[in-house]
Motif scaffolding. Structure first.
Motif, mmCIF file in Angstrom:
data_model
loop_
_atom_site.group_PDB
_atom_site.id
_atom_site.type_symbol
_atom_site.label_atom_id
_atom_site.label_comp_id
_atom_site.label_asym_id
_atom_site.label_seq_id
_atom_site.Cartn_x
_atom_site.Cartn_y
_atom_site.Cartn_z
ATOM 1 N N LEU A 26 3.385 -1.314 5.561
ATOM 2 C CA LEU A 26 1.986 -0.931 5.758
ATOM 3 C C LEU A 26 1.247 -0.934 4.417
ATOM 4 O O LEU A 26 0.065 -1.308 4.359
ATOM 5 C CB LEU A 26 1.912 0.453 6.411
ATOM 6 C CG LEU A 26 2.404 0.509 7.865
ATOM 7 C CD1 LEU A 26 2.392 1.937 8.382
ATOM 8 C CD2 LEU A 26 1.538 -0.384 8.760
ATOM 9 N N LEU A 27 1.925 -0.538 3.337
ATOM 10 C CA LEU A 27 1.313 -0.614 2.011
ATOM 11 C C LEU A 27 1.014 -2.069 1.643
ATOM 12 O O LEU A 27 -0.030 -2.370 1.063
ATOM 13 C CB LEU A 27 2.234 0.000 0.960
ATOM 14 C CG LEU A 27 2.298 1.525 0.871
ATOM 15 C CD1 LEU A 27 3.148 1.936 -0.318
ATOM 16 C CD2 LEU A 27 0.904 2.136 0.764
ATOM 17 N N LEU A 30 -2.018 -3.224 3.433
ATOM 18 C CA LEU A 30 -3.205 -2.691 2.757
ATOM 19 C C LEU A 30 -3.515 -3.469 1.483
ATOM 20 O O LEU A 30 -4.680 -3.740 1.173
ATOM 21 C CB LEU A 30 -3.008 -1.210 2.446
ATOM 22 C CG LEU A 30 -3.045 -0.249 3.636
ATOM 23 C CD1 LEU A 30 -2.701 1.170 3.186
ATOM 24 C CD2 LEU A 30 -4.424 -0.268 4.299
ATOM 25 N N ARG A 31 -2.473 -3.822 0.727
ATOM 26 C CA ARG A 31 -2.667 -4.625 -0.488
ATOM 27 C C ARG A 31 -3.310 -5.961 -0.151
ATOM 28 O O ARG A 31 -4.252 -6.404 -0.821
ATOM 29 C CB ARG A 31 -1.323 -4.857 -1.191
ATOM 30 C CG ARG A 31 -0.802 -3.684 -1.963
ATOM 31 C CD ARG A 31 0.584 -3.945 -2.513
ATOM 32 N NE ARG A 31 0.619 -5.095 -3.405
ATOM 33 C CZ ARG A 31 1.705 -5.470 -4.081
ATOM 34 N NH1 ARG A 31 2.835 -4.790 -3.953
ATOM 35 N NH2 ARG A 31 1.666 -6.509 -4.879
ATOM 36 N N ALA A 33 -5.117 -6.638 2.480
ATOM 37 C CA ALA A 33 -6.473 -6.397 2.958
ATOM 38 C C ALA A 33 -7.423 -6.139 1.786
ATOM 39 O O ALA A 33 -8.550 -6.652 1.759
ATOM 40 C CB ALA A 33 -6.481 -5.202 3.911
ATOM 41 N N ILE A 34 -6.969 -5.348 0.806
ATOM 42 C CA ILE A 34 -7.787 -5.087 -0.382
ATOM 43 C C ILE A 34 -8.074 -6.386 -1.128
ATOM 44 O O ILE A 34 -9.203 -6.647 -1.564
ATOM 45 C CB ILE A 34 -7.080 -4.073 -1.306
ATOM 46 C CG1 ILE A 34 -7.047 -2.693 -0.652
ATOM 47 C CG2 ILE A 34 -7.765 -3.999 -2.669
ATOM 48 C CD1 ILE A 34 -6.177 -1.685 -1.381
ATOM 49 N N ALA A 186 -2.152 -10.262 5.985
ATOM 50 C CA ALA A 186 -2.374 -8.833 6.209
ATOM 51 C C ALA A 186 -2.177 -8.487 7.687
ATOM 52 O O ALA A 186 -1.555 -7.465 8.018
ATOM 53 C CB ALA A 186 -3.781 -8.444 5.756
ATOM 54 N N GLY A 190 0.895 -6.313 8.808
ATOM 55 C CA GLY A 190 0.470 -5.059 9.421
ATOM 56 C C GLY A 190 1.083 -4.860 10.799
ATOM 57 O O GLY A 190 1.531 -3.756 11.131
ATOM 58 N N LEU A 202 1.640 7.287 5.925
ATOM 59 C CA LEU A 202 0.521 7.088 5.013
ATOM 60 C C LEU A 202 -0.204 8.392 4.686
ATOM 61 O O LEU A 202 -1.040 8.426 3.776
ATOM 62 C CB LEU A 202 -0.475 6.086 5.620
ATOM 63 C CG LEU A 202 0.011 4.634 5.726
ATOM 64 C CD1 LEU A 202 -1.030 3.778 6.431
ATOM 65 C CD2 LEU A 202 0.312 4.057 4.347
ATOM 66 N N ALA A 210 -3.693 5.756 -4.280
ATOM 67 C CA ALA A 210 -4.803 4.918 -3.845
ATOM 68 C C ALA A 210 -5.321 4.052 -4.996
ATOM 69 O O ALA A 210 -5.636 2.865 -4.804
ATOM 70 C CB ALA A 210 -5.927 5.784 -3.284
ATOM 71 N N GLY A 217 -3.616 -4.425 -5.170
ATOM 72 C CA GLY A 217 -4.286 -5.322 -4.250
ATOM 73 C C GLY A 217 -5.198 -6.303 -4.962
ATOM 74 O O GLY A 217 -5.242 -7.489 -4.621
#
Length: 311
Positions: A26-27, A30-31, A33-34, A186, A190, A202, A210, A217
């Motif tokens: 999941l991290l 997120l990376r 997605a960022i 992602a 995900g 999370l 964060a 990211g």
């Protein structure tokens, strides 16, 4: 590509600063997605021109390659030794070279094979030194086979990027190729994370986590993937992936800075082999330059363009 390797080498230490126990897949999603969000201003004007069906399918497969690699890496990390993973990672440039020949985007080159062998020997030497001069932590079994499949996914990502660009089914702009592959990466990572990890993990994400995630990211994911795509038109997949031998060298330098007592002669042979391989790689000319193919496709009268090597 050297800059990309340095960023990757520094990122290994930064990842170690994250809170233990956070869901890794999941991290990673997120990376990705960022990274895609950071690239959004660069590709905003092109979003109305969505990839055609063939290009969209290729981006999805490229995202799947990313999901396979990171999924295999995180799954294997808790089940095998770091030495085993380091040794298996050496296979990525060789896999990319062989797949590249199969896809017609990599020339058969004994010189490049020799450079890859030098880099692999250096990486293995540093893995040996990092394991206190022993290979007792090396295992080969089902877990290692899964991680090898992940390495195959990473090699295939580099090959498909080059093939898609040469066949004109994905964008000629590096930022566009990076954006769409990250978006699908992602989504797929995900989905894999939601299926195998607890979303409540999370909740342990702190403010410092964060900030680190934002850095990872932006630079470690978005920056390195963009640099890889930027090099794709002028470097073959084997050459692009061979720079993966540099991050262990960067990590070694960081280790020496933080733990000077760890310095010993054992690191020297591997480090010298990596430096020699990288110096030879920088002197090598790439073939065939995909940018020339793209230019020729937009100008039929330029069929006589001579495919010269590009450094």
């Amino acid at each position: 590509m050297l800059l990309r390797a340095v960023i990757q080498g520094l990122s290994f230490s930064i990842v170690g600063l994250l809170t233990i126990g956070l869901p890794p897949l999941l991290l990673t999603a997120l990376r990705f997605a960022i990274a895609a969000i950071v690239l959004l201003p660069l590709v905003w004007r092109t979003l109305g021109q969505r990839p055609r069906l063939r290009g969209l399918a290729l981006y999805i497969v490229m995202g799947l390659c990313q999901a396979v690699f990171f999924g295999a890496m995180f799954w294997a990390a808790h089940r095998t030794s770091a030495l085993s993973m380091a040794v298996l990672s050496v296979s990525v440039p060789f896999l990319a070279y062989c797949l590249g020949i199969g896809f017609g985007v990599e020339p058969s080159s004994m010189r490049l094979l020799g450079i890859l062998a030098l880099g692999a020997g250096g990486a293995l030497g540093m893995a040996w030194a990092g394991n206190a001069g022993g290979l007792g932590g090396m295992h080969l079994g089902r877990v290692e086979a899964v991680y090898l499949v992940g390495c195959l996914g990473l090699a295939l990502y580099a090959v498909l990027s080059r093939w898609g660009l040469s066949s004109h089914c994905i964008s000629a702009r590096a930022e566009v190729r990076t954006f769409w592959s990250l978006v699908f990466g992602a989504l797929l990572v995900g989905v894999l994370g939601l299926a195998t990890e607890d979303l409540r993990g999370l909740e342990n994400l702190t403010a410092s986590d964060a900030l680190l995630l934002a850095y990872l990211g932006t630079l470690s994911t978005g920056g390195t993937f963009w640099l890889m795509q930027h090099a794709t038109p002028v470097l073959t997949p084997g050459s692009v992936t061979s720079y993966a031998y540099v991050p262990p060298f960067v990590s070694m330098l960081l280790l020496f800075m933080t733990e000077p007592q760890s310095i010993s002669w054992r690191w020297l042979p591997g480090a010298l082999l990596v430096l020699l391989a990288m110096s030879l790689l920088l002197r090598r000319r790439a073939w065939p330059p995909a940018e020339t193919c793209v230019m020729a496709s937009h100008n039929p009268s330029s069929s006589s363009i001579r495919s010269t090597g590009v450094r």
